[in-house]
Design an enzyme around this catalytic site. Structure first.
Site, PDB file in Angstrom:
ATOM      1  CG  ASP A  67       2.163  54.358 -23.690  1.00 46.45           C
ATOM      2  OD1 ASP A  67       1.300  55.243 -23.799  1.00 46.45           O
ATOM      3  OD2 ASP A  67       1.921  53.238 -23.201  1.00 46.45           O
ATOM      4  CG  ASN A 136       2.482  41.968 -23.098  1.00 47.66           C
ATOM      5  OD1 ASN A 136       2.151  42.939 -22.407  1.00 47.66           O
ATOM      6  ND2 ASN A 136       3.192  42.097 -24.197  1.00 47.66           N
ATOM      7  CG  HIS A 138       2.552  46.297 -22.019  1.00 46.44           C
ATOM      8  ND1 HIS A 138       2.287  46.063 -23.358  1.00 46.44           N
ATOM      9  CD2 HIS A 138       1.483  46.997 -21.563  1.00 46.44           C
ATOM     10  CE1 HIS A 138       1.130  46.607 -23.664  1.00 46.44           C
ATOM     11  NE2 HIS A 138       0.614  47.174 -22.589  1.00 46.44           N
ATOM     12  CD  GLU A 143       4.898  45.138 -25.734  1.00 47.36           C
ATOM     13  OE1 GLU A 143       4.302  44.943 -24.650  1.00 47.36           O
ATOM     14  OE2 GLU A 143       4.396  44.856 -26.824  1.00 47.36           O
TER      15      GLU A 143
END
Ligand code: GLP
Length: 249
Positions: A67, A136, A138, A143
């Site tokens: 990423d 969260n 991810h 996401e």
């Protein structure tokens, strides 16, 4: 999914290094996609030690970036490529031609994501995905909500991720709001996934990853359907009742 519970972070890192070393022994030209973040740093230090001792050969590896923030140049201190270079590529003597970037500075980032997916496909997919778990849920920057077949793409970061990543860069206003991420589709197709999870702050999300329903709202939950997943966690992140280790009362 295989679940390995280690006593603490150093033993987690050593266990992960064993998994990666075994793969490199079996396949010296393996294709790896590798996370940044704090969790895999112990693993990378461990691999660097093994490299110095001549125990692993990295000269034929092919590395894919997981990423990257959108719009940052390579020399920006927040560039995740730069981070990967410092903690993984340089210590393991991996050269530029062995690496496929996710270029956050590309003039057309969407086209760059398509080109990345094409390269992954042409190479035959990833042999190993080394991943961390976002607070969260991810993976990379997939996401919530991210479906299991989401391709490599440009994403907008959630406020939670911006907040959580602010610790790396000294404040939320320093965190870019958009990013590129390798797709769920590509990650879930990896021949092997190594998910590293450490610390109490990940406990709730690890429980949903391991046992919750598969849902785009917890992208990591889709690992339940992936082919060969090894989750290595320390006790602090472990949602189940405490495990005891030999020698403990
Ligand atoms: C970050 C990165 C991920 C990383 C995850 C966990 O946002 N995009 O690649 O794996 O969050 O980071 P850490 O290991 O620091 O908790």
């Amino acid at each position: 999914m295989d679940l390995v519970v280690e006593r603490d972070y150093p033993t987690l890192s050593r266990a992960a290094a064993e998994v990666v070393t075994d793969l490199l022994m079996a396949k010296a030209d393996a294709r790896l996609v590798v996370a940044t973040g704090e969790t895999p740093l112990g693993l990378y230090r461990n691999l660097a030690d093994r490299k110095v001792r001549g125990q692993i050969d990295t000269s034929r590896l092919r590395i894919f970036q997981l990423d990257e923030y959108l719009g940052l140049t390579l020399d920006d201190s927040r560039s995740l490529y730069r981070w990967m270079r410092e903690v993984f590529l340089e210590p393991l003597a991996i050269r530029d031609h062995q690496v496929t970037r996710l270029p956050g500075d590309a003039p057309n980032p969407t086209a760059a994501c398509r080109a990345y997916d094409h390269e992954v496909e042409q190479a035959g997919g990833y042999d190993l995905a080394i991943l961390g778990l976002g607070r969260n849920g991810h993976l990379g920057f997939n996401e919530p909500p991210s479906d299991h077949d989401a391709p490599t793409r440009v994403v907008t970061l959630s406020p939670e991720t911006v907040h959580s990543n602010a610790r790396y860069w000294g404040g939320e206003d320093r965190v870019p709001r958009r990013a590129l991420t390798a797709g769920m589709k590509q990650l879930l197709a990896a021949r092997r996934v190594l998910l590293l999870v450490s610390g109490r702050g990940k406990r709730a999300m690890l429980a949903r990853t391991l046992e919750g329903p598969e849902t785009p709202h917890v992208p990591a939950s889709f690992l339940q359907r992936a082919e060969h997943v090894t989750v290595i966690t320390d006790r602090d992140a472990m949602p189940m009742p405490a495990v005891s280790f030999p020698g403990e009362v």
